[in-house]
Design a protein around this motif. Structure first.
Motif, PDB file in Angstrom:
ATOM      1  N   GLY A  25       0.797  -1.224   0.000  1.00 43.37           N
ATOM      2  CA  GLY A  25       0.000   0.000   0.000  1.00 43.37           C
ATOM      3  C   GLY A  25       0.834   1.282   0.000  1.00 43.37           C
ATOM      4  O   GLY A  25       0.427   2.288  -0.593  1.00 43.37           O
ATOM      5  N   ARG A 308      -0.291  -9.730   0.916  1.00 47.22           N
ATOM      6  CA  ARG A 308       1.011 -10.178   1.383  1.00 47.22           C
ATOM      7  C   ARG A 308       0.750 -11.329   2.339  1.00 47.22           C
ATOM      8  O   ARG A 308      -0.210 -11.312   3.104  1.00 47.22           O
ATOM      9  CB  ARG A 308       1.706  -9.056   2.167  1.00 47.22           C
ATOM     10  CG  ARG A 308       2.318  -7.983   1.314  1.00 47.22           C
ATOM     11  CD  ARG A 308       3.087  -6.981   2.169  1.00 47.22           C
ATOM     12  NE  ARG A 308       2.233  -6.196   3.040  1.00 47.22           N
ATOM     13  CZ  ARG A 308       2.290  -6.192   4.363  1.00 47.22           C
ATOM     14  NH1 ARG A 308       3.179  -6.934   4.998  1.00 47.22           N
ATOM     15  NH2 ARG A 308       1.488  -5.440   5.093  1.00 47.22           N
ATOM     16  N   LYS A 313      -1.979 -10.033   8.058  1.00 48.17           N
ATOM     17  CA  LYS A 313      -3.128 -10.122   7.154  1.00 48.17           C
ATOM     18  C   LYS A 313      -4.111 -11.222   7.543  1.00 48.17           C
ATOM     19  O   LYS A 313      -5.145 -11.390   6.902  1.00 48.17           O
ATOM     20  CB  LYS A 313      -2.643 -10.328   5.719  1.00 48.17           C
ATOM     21  CG  LYS A 313      -1.802  -9.172   5.208  1.00 48.17           C
ATOM     22  CD  LYS A 313      -2.646  -7.898   5.107  1.00 48.17           C
ATOM     23  CE  LYS A 313      -1.840  -6.719   4.585  1.00 48.17           C
ATOM     24  NZ  LYS A 313      -2.629  -5.503   4.468  1.00 48.17           N
ATOM     25  N   GLY A 362       3.130 -15.627  -5.440  1.00 51.92           N
ATOM     26  CA  GLY A 362       3.916 -14.726  -6.280  1.00 51.92           C
ATOM     27  C   GLY A 362       3.191 -13.404  -6.333  1.00 51.92           C
ATOM     28  O   GLY A 362       2.082 -13.268  -5.793  1.00 51.92           O
ATOM     29  N   GLU A 364       1.371 -11.179  -8.718  1.00 52.49           N
ATOM     30  CA  GLU A 364       0.804 -11.255 -10.071  1.00 52.49           C
ATOM     31  C   GLU A 364      -0.256 -10.180 -10.240  1.00 52.49           C
ATOM     32  O   GLU A 364      -1.430 -10.376  -9.921  1.00 52.49           O
ATOM     33  CB  GLU A 364       0.204 -12.648 -10.306  1.00 52.49           C
ATOM     34  CG  GLU A 364       1.259 -13.720 -10.318  1.00 52.49           C
ATOM     35  CD  GLU A 364       0.818 -14.950 -11.102  1.00 52.49           C
ATOM     36  OE1 GLU A 364      -0.050 -14.830 -11.988  1.00 52.49           O
ATOM     37  OE2 GLU A 364       1.346 -16.023 -10.802  1.00 52.49           O
ATOM     38  N   TYR A 372     -10.148  -9.396  -8.551  1.00 53.57           N
ATOM     39  CA  TYR A 372     -11.037  -8.345  -8.042  1.00 53.57           C
ATOM     40  C   TYR A 372     -12.304  -8.284  -8.904  1.00 53.57           C
ATOM     41  O   TYR A 372     -13.399  -8.065  -8.399  1.00 53.57           O
ATOM     42  CB  TYR A 372     -10.339  -6.970  -8.068  1.00 53.57           C
ATOM     43  CG  TYR A 372      -9.282  -6.788  -6.987  1.00 53.57           C
ATOM     44  CD1 TYR A 372      -9.632  -6.783  -5.644  1.00 53.57           C
ATOM     45  CD2 TYR A 372      -7.934  -6.606  -7.308  1.00 53.57           C
ATOM     46  CE1 TYR A 372      -8.676  -6.609  -4.654  1.00 53.57           C
ATOM     47  CE2 TYR A 372      -6.975  -6.428  -6.324  1.00 53.57           C
ATOM     48  CZ  TYR A 372      -7.347  -6.431  -5.003  1.00 53.57           C
ATOM     49  OH  TYR A 372      -6.402  -6.261  -4.017  1.00 53.57           O
ATOM     50  N   ILE A 389      -5.951  -1.085   1.096  1.00 58.26           N
ATOM     51  CA  ILE A 389      -6.354  -0.633  -0.236  1.00 58.26           C
ATOM     52  C   ILE A 389      -7.189  -1.716  -0.898  1.00 58.26           C
ATOM     53  O   ILE A 389      -8.147  -1.430  -1.620  1.00 58.26           O
ATOM     54  CB  ILE A 389      -5.092  -0.311  -1.057  1.00 58.26           C
ATOM     55  CG1 ILE A 389      -4.509   1.005  -0.560  1.00 58.26           C
ATOM     56  CG2 ILE A 389      -5.400  -0.213  -2.542  1.00 58.26           C
ATOM     57  CD1 ILE A 389      -3.280   1.455  -1.271  1.00 58.26           C
ATOM     58  N   SER A 390      -6.849  -2.970  -0.593  1.00 59.46           N
ATOM     59  CA  SER A 390      -7.509  -4.080  -1.291  1.00 59.46           C
ATOM     60  C   SER A 390      -9.030  -4.048  -1.115  1.00 59.46           C
ATOM     61  O   SER A 390      -9.771  -4.352  -2.043  1.00 59.46           O
ATOM     62  CB  SER A 390      -6.971  -5.405  -0.767  1.00 59.46           C
ATOM     63  OG  SER A 390      -5.578  -5.368  -0.743  1.00 59.46           O
TER      64      SER A 390
END
Ligand code: ADP
Length: 485
Positions: A25, A308, A313, A362, A364, A372, A389-390
């Motif tokens: 972020g 992440r 998280k 990874g 990506e 999303y 942000i996600s």
């Protein structure tokens, strides 16, 4: 801001910024906030970005032009600072290179001493940039521990001190304090801070030193600004932060709404406007289901995480909650990289649920856009979340977040109780059982087409543009310059 004959000159220093290099972020914010501030200030603010010339930037951006070099007096030796500029960026973007930057291959490493050497060098080198450019800095805007030493040096170390320059420290992730910096600070002649409100172990931590000396501390959401004053989130620095609370103000991050736009997103299987129709979303969902060999069926709720792989998280909590709620016919895709142990647990989940769970390890970017766009539900069981942000991206794509009620997640997600306003599901405490119950509620809502459509429209219609945040930052700059210290 009121009109000034000379624009306010702000140097924005950060470890990462999109599009040069982005790990999380902070990269989103540093890439988007400076141009937003320039745009909304009506040319009243001349804001310039400065980053270390990390190896991935050096390798990918061959248009960077060298402007020259200057010397940094580092304790009893001199370090050469090389200055580069991106001639193509309308927001001036500078890159500082030097031996400690070249010694490190990525943006962050697992070796805290190496990171300390790079970021202490960078922070002190930043202070020489205005003179090199013959440009008067009114405000230094630093971000996280990586650049906090620049503030401390400017306020407290005679050879760098300049009381005329105002300072802001934005806090994107408080628990990263800059541990391992002590010997590097010593070698650069930067003493520990003499601050009785800090515990002994905090007196040589860059973030703590920045907290003690910044004119203004800006956590990236009001919720997080309140949380960091508590022992649960303050990491032992809360006595100092409570003492400084009049200098703390939370500003919620915005989103790059050009980059994250389902109406134009070239990385989607089909673009769509979630406030109008979700036909396009169904095409993206089918693309995800097909890519992972899941049953192609719009009626099966598709859950995703893009994250992440870090204890912060709550990936472990998500895995447990998915196991608990496995009687529901969901499908799940987890995209992330980081902690090998969490990755291994995601891989085991995939093995336990063939054809229903896919774990991709990874970074990506293209796949993240498709997820999303294609998912129905986005999981964010963060233990703490300064802003996040996600969840904003997922709402913009009509994907409903299920998130722990913490920090910026509370500030950005409106709970689903109200059909006319709800944009997602919040739960607390952050336990697997509670998350599993909330997944169950979300899946029930998903099967109630009218309720779900209401949530999607509300979520996608929420204004996450940088306009509001940029205006609040402008207000903060303005206030700082009005008040001599
Ligand atoms: P943080 O900064 O704490 O990592 P945020 O939610 O603020 O979390 O921002 C994460 C950003 O990084 C989002 O843009 C998300 O889409 C992106 N991201 C995280 N992990 C990945 C990954 N493995 N692949 C692609 N994008 C990712």
């Amino acid at each position: 801001m009121t009109a000034r004959s000379v624009p306010t000159q702000v140097l924005f220093a950060a470890a990462e910024a999109d599009p040069y290099v982005k790990i999380g972020g902070l990269g989103d914010v540093s890439g988007t906030l400076p141009p937003a501030i320039a745009r909304y200030s009506d040319s009243q603010v001349d804001i310039r970005l400065v980053l270390p010339l990390h190896a991935p930037i050096r390798e990918r951006f061959d248009s960077l032009t060298k402007l020259g070099e200057y010397q940094l007096v580092a304790g009893d030796h001199l370090e050469t600072v090389e200055v580069y500029i991106d001639p193509e960026n309308p927001t001036p973007a500078y890159f500082l290179d030097g031996e400690p930057v070249r010694a490190s291959s990525g943006v962050y490493s697992t070796d805290i001493q190496r990171d300390a050497a790079k970021y202490v060098f960078f922070s002190l080198a930043v202070l020489g940039l205005p003179d090199f450019l013959n440009w008067k800095m009114d405000i230094l805007h630093a971000n996280d521990w990586h650049t906090a030493i620049a503030i401390y040096a400017l306020k407290s170390i005679p050879k760098y001190a300049n009381p005329a320059i105002k300072t802001i420290l934005s806090v994107h992730n408080l628990p990263y304090l800059g541990e391992g910096s002590q010997s590097t600070l010593y070698s650069y002649g930067v003493p520990p801070i003499d601050e009785p409100l800090l515990p002994d172990w905090g007196r040589h931590l860059p973030l703590a030193m920045g907290f003690a000396t910044a004119d203004l501390i800006i956590p990236v959401s009001p919720g997080y600004a309140a949380e960091i004053l508590t022992p649960e989130f303050g990491c032992g620095l809360e006595p100092l932060l409570i003492h400084r609370k009049d200098c703390i103000t939370g500003i919620t991050n915005g989103l790059n709404t050009d980059l994250w736009n389902p109406i134009t997103d070239p990385m989607l299987a089909e673009t769509y406007d979630p406030t109008e129709s979700v036909d396009g979303k169904t095409v993206n969902k089918a693309a995800v289901q097909s890519r992972f060999d899941f049953e192609i069926n719009p009626n099966i709720p598709l859950i995703t995480m893009v994250t992440r792989m870090d204890r912060q998280k709550g990936v472990d909590i998500a895995i447990e909650a998915l196991q608990i709620s496995a009687d529901l016919p969901w499908q799940t895709v987890i995209l992330g990289s980081g902690d090998p142990d969490l990755q291994a647990r995601c891989a085991s989940l995939q093995q336990a649920f063939p054809g229903r769970v896919a774990a991709v390890f990874g970074y990506e970017n293209a796949l993240s856009h498709l997820l999303y766009g294609g998912a129905d539900i986005f999981l964010m069981p963060s233990r703490y979340e300064p802003c996040g942000i996600s969840q904003m991206i997922s709402m913009r794509y009509g994907t409903i977040p299920v998130a722990h009620a913490t920090g910026g997640l509370i500030d950005t997600i409106t709970p689903a109780g109200n059909l006319h306003k709800g944009t997602g599901f919040l739960y607390t405490p952050n336990e697997a059982n509670r998350l599993a119950e909330t997944i169950r509620m979300a899946v029930e809502a998903f099967h109630d087409k009218e309720t779900w459509r209401g949530l999607q429209v509300n979520a996608a219609a929420k204004d996450f543009s940088w306009k509001n945040s940029a205006r609040q930052y402008l207000e903060a700059y303005h206030k700082l310059l009005q008040h001599p210290s």
